[in-house]
Scaffold this motif. Structure first.
Motif, PDB file in Angstrom:
ATOM      1  N   UNK A  55      89.956  -6.247  -9.952  1.00 10.63           N
ATOM      2  CA  UNK A  55      90.459  -5.026 -10.576  1.00 10.63           C
ATOM      3  C   UNK A  55      89.715  -3.820  -9.990  1.00 10.63           C
ATOM      4  N   UNK A  56      90.420  -2.721  -9.694  1.00 11.23           N
ATOM      5  CA  UNK A  56      89.763  -1.525  -9.150  1.00 11.23           C
ATOM      6  C   UNK A  56      88.644  -1.029 -10.068  1.00 11.23           C
ATOM      7  N   UNK A  57      87.556  -0.587  -9.433  1.00 10.73           N
ATOM      8  CA  UNK A  57      86.454   0.000 -10.176  1.00 10.73           C
ATOM      9  C   UNK A  57      85.480  -0.992 -10.791  1.00 10.73           C
ATOM     10  N   UNK A  58      85.643  -2.271 -10.503  1.00  4.55           N
ATOM     11  CA  UNK A  58      84.759  -3.278 -11.110  1.00  4.55           C
ATOM     12  C   UNK A  58      83.821  -3.929 -10.087  1.00  4.55           C
ATOM     13  N   UNK A  59      83.700  -3.327  -8.908  1.00  5.02           N
ATOM     14  CA  UNK A  59      82.929  -3.941  -7.829  1.00  5.02           C
ATOM     15  C   UNK A  59      81.501  -4.293  -8.232  1.00  5.02           C
ATOM     16  N   UNK A  60      80.777  -3.333  -8.783  1.00  2.67           N
ATOM     17  CA  UNK A  60      79.367  -3.575  -9.108  1.00  2.67           C
ATOM     18  C   UNK A  60      79.223  -4.707 -10.126  1.00  2.67           C
ATOM     19  N   UNK A  61      80.039  -4.700 -11.154  1.00  3.58           N
ATOM     20  CA  UNK A  61      79.963  -5.743 -12.181  1.00  3.58           C
ATOM     21  C   UNK A  61      80.374  -7.100 -11.611  1.00  3.58           C
ATOM     22  N   UNK A  62      81.396  -7.113 -10.757  1.00  8.92           N
ATOM     23  CA  UNK A  62      81.829  -8.357 -10.136  1.00  8.92           C
ATOM     24  C   UNK A  62      80.728  -8.925  -9.244  1.00  8.92           C
ATOM     25  N   UNK A 109      77.579  -8.432  -9.417  1.00  5.86           N
ATOM     26  CA  UNK A 109      76.490  -8.907 -10.277  1.00  5.86           C
ATOM     27  C   UNK A 109      76.831 -10.268 -10.885  1.00  5.86           C
ATOM     28  N   UNK A 110      78.070 -10.459 -11.278  1.00  8.25           N
ATOM     29  CA  UNK A 110      78.492 -11.742 -11.847  1.00  8.25           C
ATOM     30  C   UNK A 110      78.416 -12.852 -10.801  1.00  8.25           C
ATOM     31  N   UNK A 111      78.817 -12.553  -9.561  1.00 12.16           N
ATOM     32  CA  UNK A 111      78.720 -13.551  -8.493  1.00 12.16           C
ATOM     33  C   UNK A 111      77.254 -13.883  -8.232  1.00 12.16           C
ATOM     34  N   UNK A 112      76.394 -12.882  -8.211  1.00 10.71           N
ATOM     35  CA  UNK A 112      74.957 -13.135  -8.014  1.00 10.71           C
ATOM     36  C   UNK A 112      74.414 -14.027  -9.129  1.00 10.71           C
ATOM     37  N   UNK A 113      74.868 -13.806 -10.338  1.00 11.49           N
ATOM     38  CA  UNK A 113      74.447 -14.630 -11.474  1.00 11.49           C
ATOM     39  C   UNK A 113      74.914 -16.076 -11.311  1.00 11.49           C
ATOM     40  N   UNK A 114      76.008 -16.281 -10.593  1.00 12.03           N
ATOM     41  CA  UNK A 114      76.581 -17.617 -10.416  1.00 12.03           C
ATOM     42  C   UNK A 114      75.936 -18.418  -9.286  1.00 12.03           C
ATOM     43  N   UNK A 115      75.085 -17.805  -8.486  1.00 14.39           N
ATOM     44  CA  UNK A 115      74.492 -18.496  -7.335  1.00 14.39           C
ATOM     45  C   UNK A 115      73.887 -19.848  -7.723  1.00 14.39           C
ATOM     46  N   UNK A 116      73.120 -19.954  -8.825  1.00  5.49           N
ATOM     47  CA  UNK A 116      72.553 -21.264  -9.177  1.00  5.49           C
ATOM     48  C   UNK A 116      73.596 -22.352  -9.429  1.00  5.49           C
ATOM     49  N   UNK A 117      74.789 -21.979  -9.852  1.00  2.03           N
ATOM     50  CA  UNK A 117      75.851 -22.962 -10.071  1.00  2.03           C
ATOM     51  C   UNK A 117      76.211 -23.654  -8.763  1.00  2.03           C
TER      52      UNK A 117
END
Length: 101
Positions: free
Chosen positions: A11-18, A20-28
């Motif tokens: 979704x437009x405008x959600x880059x930073x939050x997205x 951050x969420x991917x970075x949080x998922x790295x351990x998975x």
């Protein structure tokens, strides 16, 4: 080894939050059976479009073991709400290496 390449449009405008969420998922991914690498690349021309590139030892490590895991559900819970459309996923194998990595 194979690489999963997922094209993700958010979704437009959600880059930073997205991101951050991917970075949080790295351990998975780090603990996933057969997962040897993971990175997220953003497209310059279309800033809401990303490529998730994941190295797997076998295709089944992704399509069976990871997709059937609780960690896959956690991954989708972290990032699924950002998607503007369904991810496009392909699996590739290197057949010629000219130079570099």
């Amino acid at each position: 080894m194979i690489h999963e390449i997922a094209e993700l449009t958010i979704q437009p405008g959600t880059n930073a939050a997205f991101e951050a969420a991917v970075a949080q998922a790295v351990p998975l991914f780090q603990r996933a059976r057969g997962c040897v690498s993971m990175r997220l690349d953003r497209t310059f021309e279309r800033p809401e479009t990303y490529r998730l590139v994941i190295g797997w030892q076998t295709l089944e490590d992704h399509t069976v073991h990871f997709r059937g895991s609780e960690d896959f559900q956690a991954w989708r819970a972290l990032v699924g709400s950002f998607f503007a459309e369904a991810p496009k996923v392909e699996h590739i194998e290197t057949v010629v290496t000219g130079f570099g990595s």
